[in-house]
Design a protein around this motif. Structure first.
Motif, PDB file in Angstrom:
ATOM      1  N   LEU A  86       0.860  -1.189   0.000  1.00 58.93           N
ATOM      2  CA  LEU A  86       0.000   0.000   0.000  1.00 58.93           C
ATOM      3  C   LEU A  86       0.894   1.236   0.000  1.00 58.93           C
ATOM      4  O   LEU A  86       1.966   1.226   0.583  1.00 58.93           O
ATOM      5  CB  LEU A  86      -0.897   0.005   1.243  1.00 58.93           C
ATOM      6  CG  LEU A  86      -1.897  -1.141   1.337  1.00 58.93           C
ATOM      7  CD1 LEU A  86      -2.628  -1.095   2.674  1.00 58.93           C
ATOM      8  CD2 LEU A  86      -2.890  -1.091   0.195  1.00 58.93           C
ATOM      9  N   TYR A  87       0.427   2.292  -0.659  1.00 57.22           N
ATOM     10  CA  TYR A  87       1.201   3.534  -0.665  1.00 57.22           C
ATOM     11  C   TYR A  87       1.066   4.184   0.705  1.00 57.22           C
ATOM     12  O   TYR A  87      -0.034   4.606   1.085  1.00 57.22           O
ATOM     13  CB  TYR A  87       0.697   4.472  -1.758  1.00 57.22           C
ATOM     14  CG  TYR A  87       0.597   3.789  -3.111  1.00 57.22           C
ATOM     15  CD1 TYR A  87       1.746   3.387  -3.787  1.00 57.22           C
ATOM     16  CD2 TYR A  87      -0.626   3.516  -3.685  1.00 57.22           C
ATOM     17  CE1 TYR A  87       1.667   2.736  -5.004  1.00 57.22           C
ATOM     18  CE2 TYR A  87      -0.722   2.869  -4.908  1.00 57.22           C
ATOM     19  CZ  TYR A  87       0.433   2.482  -5.558  1.00 57.22           C
ATOM     20  OH  TYR A  87       0.350   1.839  -6.753  1.00 57.22           O
ATOM     21  N   PRO A  88       2.160   4.268   1.465  1.00 58.70           N
ATOM     22  CA  PRO A  88       2.034   4.685   2.866  1.00 58.70           C
ATOM     23  C   PRO A  88       1.607   6.144   3.029  1.00 58.70           C
ATOM     24  O   PRO A  88       1.084   6.505   4.078  1.00 58.70           O
ATOM     25  CB  PRO A  88       3.430   4.451   3.445  1.00 58.70           C
ATOM     26  CG  PRO A  88       4.325   4.303   2.285  1.00 58.70           C
ATOM     27  CD  PRO A  88       3.522   3.892   1.108  1.00 58.70           C
ATOM     28  N   HIS A  89       1.799   6.965   2.003  1.00 58.33           N
ATOM     29  CA  HIS A  89       1.462   8.378   2.139  1.00 58.33           C
ATOM     30  C   HIS A  89       0.013   8.656   1.775  1.00 58.33           C
ATOM     31  O   HIS A  89      -0.455   9.770   1.921  1.00 58.33           O
ATOM     32  CB  HIS A  89       2.392   9.222   1.277  1.00 58.33           C
ATOM     33  CG  HIS A  89       2.344   8.840  -0.175  1.00 58.33           C
ATOM     34  ND1 HIS A  89       2.927   7.681  -0.649  1.00 58.33           N
ATOM     35  CD2 HIS A  89       1.782   9.433  -1.238  1.00 58.33           C
ATOM     36  CE1 HIS A  89       2.725   7.593  -1.948  1.00 58.33           C
ATOM     37  NE2 HIS A  89       2.027   8.645  -2.332  1.00 58.33           N
ATOM     38  N   LYS A 148      -4.445   6.192   7.147  1.00 65.15           N
ATOM     39  CA  LYS A 148      -3.283   5.798   6.359  1.00 65.15           C
ATOM     40  C   LYS A 148      -2.863   4.390   6.773  1.00 65.15           C
ATOM     41  O   LYS A 148      -3.180   3.950   7.880  1.00 65.15           O
ATOM     42  CB  LYS A 148      -2.146   6.796   6.588  1.00 65.15           C
ATOM     43  CG  LYS A 148      -2.453   8.128   5.939  1.00 65.15           C
ATOM     44  CD  LYS A 148      -1.266   9.067   5.966  1.00 65.15           C
ATOM     45  CE  LYS A 148      -1.605  10.328   5.202  1.00 65.15           C
ATOM     46  NZ  LYS A 148      -0.523  11.304   5.257  1.00 65.15           N
TER      47      LYS A 148
ATOM     48  N   LEU B 214       6.353  -1.469  -3.970  1.00 64.90           N
ATOM     49  CA  LEU B 214       5.528  -0.302  -4.286  1.00 64.90           C
ATOM     50  C   LEU B 214       5.593   0.013  -5.773  1.00 64.90           C
ATOM     51  O   LEU B 214       4.594   0.401  -6.377  1.00 64.90           O
ATOM     52  CB  LEU B 214       5.993   0.911  -3.477  1.00 64.90           C
ATOM     53  CG  LEU B 214       5.631   0.894  -2.004  1.00 64.90           C
ATOM     54  CD1 LEU B 214       6.033   2.198  -1.349  1.00 64.90           C
ATOM     55  CD2 LEU B 214       4.137   0.664  -1.829  1.00 64.90           C
ATOM     56  N   ALA B 217       3.446  -2.563  -7.505  1.00 67.91           N
ATOM     57  CA  ALA B 217       2.038  -2.215  -7.335  1.00 67.91           C
ATOM     58  C   ALA B 217       1.667  -1.055  -8.259  1.00 67.91           C
ATOM     59  O   ALA B 217       0.606  -1.064  -8.891  1.00 67.91           O
ATOM     60  CB  ALA B 217       1.759  -1.858  -5.884  1.00 67.91           C
ATOM     61  N   LEU B 232       3.927   8.880  -8.276  1.00 67.96           N
ATOM     62  CA  LEU B 232       3.066   8.049  -7.422  1.00 67.96           C
ATOM     63  C   LEU B 232       3.846   7.464  -6.241  1.00 67.96           C
ATOM     64  O   LEU B 232       3.319   7.360  -5.138  1.00 67.96           O
ATOM     65  CB  LEU B 232       2.442   6.919  -8.251  1.00 67.96           C
ATOM     66  CG  LEU B 232       1.456   5.996  -7.528  1.00 67.96           C
ATOM     67  CD1 LEU B 232       0.292   6.784  -6.957  1.00 67.96           C
ATOM     68  CD2 LEU B 232       0.939   4.910  -8.462  1.00 67.96           C
ATOM     69  N   PRO B 236       6.728  11.006  -3.205  1.00 68.13           N
ATOM     70  CA  PRO B 236       6.149  10.991  -1.847  1.00 68.13           C
ATOM     71  C   PRO B 236       6.981  10.190  -0.858  1.00 68.13           C
ATOM     72  O   PRO B 236       7.106  10.582   0.305  1.00 68.13           O
ATOM     73  CB  PRO B 236       4.782  10.344  -2.031  1.00 68.13           C
ATOM     74  CG  PRO B 236       4.570  10.133  -3.462  1.00 68.13           C
ATOM     75  CD  PRO B 236       5.787  10.467  -4.203  1.00 68.13           C
ATOM     76  N   MET B 237       7.572   9.093  -1.307  1.00 66.26           N
ATOM     77  CA  MET B 237       8.353   8.282  -0.388  1.00 66.26           C
ATOM     78  C   MET B 237       9.651   8.970   0.004  1.00 66.26           C
ATOM     79  O   MET B 237      10.259   8.642   1.012  1.00 66.26           O
ATOM     80  CB  MET B 237       8.675   6.913  -1.012  1.00 66.26           C
ATOM     81  CG  MET B 237       7.477   6.020  -1.234  1.00 66.26           C
ATOM     82  SD  MET B 237       6.579   5.650   0.270  1.00 66.26           S
ATOM     83  CE  MET B 237       7.721   4.537   1.054  1.00 66.26           C
ATOM     84  N   VAL B 318       4.741  15.346   5.282  1.00 62.39           N
ATOM     85  CA  VAL B 318       5.500  14.299   4.609  1.00 62.39           C
ATOM     86  C   VAL B 318       5.689  13.044   5.447  1.00 62.39           C
ATOM     87  O   VAL B 318       6.099  12.022   4.940  1.00 62.39           O
ATOM     88  CB  VAL B 318       6.886  14.797   4.165  1.00 62.39           C
ATOM     89  CG1 VAL B 318       6.736  15.869   3.135  1.00 62.39           C
ATOM     90  CG2 VAL B 318       7.685  15.242   5.342  1.00 62.39           C
ATOM     91  N   TYR B 320       4.425   9.795   7.574  1.00 59.76           N
ATOM     92  CA  TYR B 320       3.224   8.979   7.612  1.00 59.76           C
ATOM     93  C   TYR B 320       3.402   7.888   8.639  1.00 59.76           C
ATOM     94  O   TYR B 320       4.483   7.582   9.062  1.00 59.76           O
ATOM     95  CB  TYR B 320       2.941   8.367   6.253  1.00 59.76           C
ATOM     96  CG  TYR B 320       4.134   8.218   5.374  1.00 59.76           C
ATOM     97  CD1 TYR B 320       5.007   7.135   5.537  1.00 59.76           C
ATOM     98  CD2 TYR B 320       4.446   9.183   4.423  1.00 59.76           C
ATOM     99  CE1 TYR B 320       6.120   7.013   4.755  1.00 59.76           C
ATOM    100  CE2 TYR B 320       5.564   9.052   3.629  1.00 59.76           C
ATOM    101  CZ  TYR B 320       6.407   7.962   3.808  1.00 59.76           C
ATOM    102  OH  TYR B 320       7.520   7.839   3.031  1.00 59.76           O
TER     103      TYR B 320
END
Ligand SMILES: Nc1ncnc2c1ncn2[C@@H]1O[C@H](COP(=O)(O)OP(=O)(O)O)[C@@H](O)[C@H]1O
Ligand SMILES: [Mg+2]
Lengths: 387, 320
Positions: A86-89, A148, B214, B217, B232, B236-237, B318, B320
């Motif tokens: 899953l995209y953590p953000h 999240k 990721l 995915a 995507l 962000p990461m 930023v 999470y």
């Protein structure tokens, strides 16, 4: 026409031949479990079907489309990863929306700020939101949509990953050990749910697992893989009762199937210690074979009954059944017997007993591991060899 | 007698019971006190060092900023905000504030973007990855004072290779470090050259930490092009890394000194005066410690305000 056909796929990483020519066909709406020990190449095969990895040779056709040379995004497959990926953000809702947004919105429309000012995107976004909400509701995760991944439990994450995969009716469903990060209770529960979801969606599914019980309990058909080869693809009952290969027989079933290595005598019979098995059809004299029988097809009788003399080593009480570990007196091989608790009364460690196999359940495998059908013709159960 | 026994019994009871709760309490107290003492002892070295090297100097600088202390004079007096008043009328200081701002506005974004770009290129490269990594990191590891000489030669208006090359294609080469119009940009270029490698290493570490799944995915979810996957997943990461890199880059840019001192001495005509250089001049050349301290306070305040602003604005988004 089959919904998915994998033809002769091979793959090597350097000198390691990971997939040695895998072929497999799935019917429309079929649930196929791909099972095998860790490192046998299951994930690699799945990634090749998904288009995440290129095959060295072979073809993949799904729904009449040749996928072999398409990139993952064009294959219309969905995949659930062991790590969920899953995209953590992004929140759960945003995660589920990604496959829809990537397909239905142009890259300009996806831009934050600017995208929301472009014409036409509002209706699409509304539609996406509706689909995400419907999906979440059907998986009972609608209350999690604003969280999240870091704020969710393993089971919740797994559902979000499922929702993300199912939200855009894919042509093919791929799952790579989606339950192995859950605790045991949740895992058994989730098995049923995935089967249910599959039945409702009717999408052909390739489900990878290293857990044979999971494969047997969930799948329409089970494909057993060992070190890069597909050993058998059949319904769960066939895999269990009629394995085509000794490795399949050993991998499937708990406790593990009993095996005794032996050699065909000059007269075509088989000797197990002081005992001889007389098949109807002669086996080729002098060949090495393995005789196998599952623990539930053995019973324990008093010493002196015709059968295999043995000593009980230890007992395991499992509630609905008792597992009896024994050692054969003649050849020192271990034999595991599964009994109903009522039949295990009076058994204690150290006790000398006789093990009586059901003759028609004995299976014979050749030196290469392949099944020898000769075992179907055992006539006399066991004949006492004189001396 | 009956009375006495009647009285003596209740008197006995509490005396016998009382010690029970009392006995453990001193033990708890002793062990608690002991624990507290150990905690203080363990924390002491760090606390002493922090006070010695961070708190005390800051207090000293703030205090000196309110005095007219000059090195060499034995006395000084408190002058209140006089230094600060002078500071804001000081054209050199204003010029150096402005120059530092421009320098930072060029060097920080450029070195962040280039660092990210180089990191992405190196990450996607399988051959020669370690060569490129080392090559880009070399400026960070090398001695800037020594490298400044090389830059001086490279950018020399007449014998420098840069201008020779420009001349070959028929372009007039500017006097890079010698003219007021170009000197700040030349220094910025050197600053970028010096910082890119460091930022690249940080971004590389951030990229390595992104789970491969990721990207898989993202591909399955329909992110066809590398650009789609970059927006995507990668960007962000890299959020936390980017915040850190930005912080470090800004601080480093605001602290520019070595290149200015070795290459231009703030010239020509104060076109390359930067904060740290001005402070150095006031404090160590003109020996006006009080005045230099006031400048340092302003310098610190600028950094602190920027850091706070950044954390308030970006940090919460930023992580999470
Ligand atoms: N990208 C890769 N490079 C080199 N070897 C790999 C790569 N991916 C998988 N392998 C190897 O291929 C074998 C099979 O891996 P995998 O398909 O993940 O097995 P499984 O999923 O059945 O546990 C393993 O031995 C693994 O080390
Ligand atoms: Mg795997």
């Amino acid at each position: 026409m089959s919904a998915l056909s994998i033809t002769n796929v091979t793959k090597s990483f350097g000198d390691n031949h990971i997939l040695k020519g895998i072929s497999l066909e799935a019917e429309a709406g079929e649930f196929i479990a791909l099972v095998g020990p860790s490192g046998c190449g299951k994930s690699t095969l799945l990634r090749i079907v998904a288009g995440l990895e290129g095959a060295d040779s072979g073809e993949i056709v799904a729904g009449g489309r040749d996928l072999t040379r398409l990139v993952a995004a064009e294959r219309n497959v969905a995949m659930v990863f062991q790590s969920y990926a899953l995209y953590p953000h992004l929140t759960a809702g945003q995660n589920i929306a990604v496959p829809l947004a990537m397909r239905n919105l142009t890259s300009l429309q996806r831009l934050p700020m600017i995208g929301s000012m472009l014409p036409g995107q509002k209706a699409i976004r509304k539609d996406i939101l509706r689909q995400v909400t419907d999906m979440a509701r059907s998986l009972k995760i609608d209350h999690l949509l604003d969280r999240k991944p870091g704020q969710m439990s393993g089971g919740q994450r797994q559902r979000v990953a499922l929702a993300r995969a199912m939200v855009r009716q894919p042509g093919l469903f791929l799952m790579d050990e989606p339950l192995s990060n859950l605790d045991a209770n949740l895992r058994v529960h989730a098995r049923g749910e995935i089967v249910d979801l599959h039945r409702r969606a009717g999408v052909p599914t390739l489900y990878v697992t290293h857990d044979q019980a999971e494969a047997l309990s969930m799948a329409d058909r089970v494909a057993v893989m060992m070190s890069g080869s597909l050993l058998q693809l059949a319904a769960p009952e066939v895999i269990y009762d009629d394995p085509a290969h000794i490795e399949v027989a050993k991998f499937v079933g708990q406790p593990r199937i009993n095996t005794i290595a032996s050699r065909v005598d000059a007269d075509g019979a088989v000797t197990l210690g002081t005992w001889r098995l007389q098949p109807h059809e002669r086996l080729v004299p002098g060949t090495d074979i393995t005789v196998a029988i599952r623990s539930e097809f053995l019973s324990i009788a008093d010493m002196g009954t015709p059968g295999l003399p043995a000593h009980i080593e230890r007992l395991e009480f499992l509630g609905s059944e008792v597992i009896v570990y024994t050692k054969l007196d003649a050849i020192g091989e271990s034999m595991v017997v599964k009994l109903a608790p009522s039949d295990a009364r009076g058994l204690v460690a150290g006790k000398p007993v006789t093990i009586v196999p059901q003759g028609e359940r004995l299976m014979v495998f050749g030196a290469d591991g392949a099944r020898l059908r000769a075992d179907l013709t055992f006539t006399t159960l066991l004949e006492r060899a004189h001396g | 007698m009956a009375d006495m026994t009647a009285i003596s019994i209740p008197a006995e009871v509490p005396r016998q019971k009382a010690p029970k709760p009392i006995v453990p309490r001193p033990i708890v107290n002793v062990s608690e006190r002991h624990e507290a003492r150990v905690a203080w002892m363990l924390a002491a070295p760090a606390m002493i060092l922090i006070v010695l090297f961070i708190v005390a100097p800051v207090i000293a600088v703030i205090t000196l900023g309110f005095t007219d202390f000059e090195l060499g004079y034995s006395t000084f007096k408190f002058v209140g905000f006089e230094n600060y008043a002078e500071l804001f009328g000081d054209r050199t200081f204003r010029q150096s504030l402005w120059n530092t701002a421009i320098y930072t506005a060029i060097v920080a974004p450029a070195s962040i973007l280039l660092g990210l770009g180089v990191a992405l290129l190196i990450e996607s490269e399988t051959v020669g990855r370690s060569f490129f990594r080392t090559a880009y990191f070399l400026p960070v590891a090398s001695l800037l004072v020594a490298m400044a000489t090389v830059w001086q030669y490279l950018l020399h208006p007449t014998i420098g290779p840069v201008n020779s090359m420009l001349a070959m294609v028929g372009l007039p080469g500017p006097n890079w470090l010698g003219s007021a119009g170009t000197v700040l940009y030349s220094l910025s270029m050197i600053g970028v050259w010096q910082t890119v490698g460091f930022n690249m290493i940080l971004f590389l570490a951030g990229l390595t930490a992104i789970p491969r799944d990721l990207y898989s995915a993202a591909e399955i979810d329909g992110a066809k092009s590398p650009i789609d996957r970059f927006f995507l997943v990668t960007l962000p990461m890299l959020g936390p890394t980017t915040v850190f890199v930005t912080t470090i880059s800004i601080i480093n840019a605001v602290k520019v000194f070595e290149t200015v001192k070795t290459l231009t001495e703030g010239g020509p005509n104060k076109a390359s005066e930067v904060l740290l250089f001005t402070i150095y001049q006031e404090g160590f050349v003109y020996l006006r410690v009080g005045y230099a301290s006031a400048m340092t306070v302003v310098f610190l305040a600028v950094l602190v305000v920027m850091m706070f602003a950044q954390y308030r604005l970006v940090d919460r988004k930023v992580h999470y």
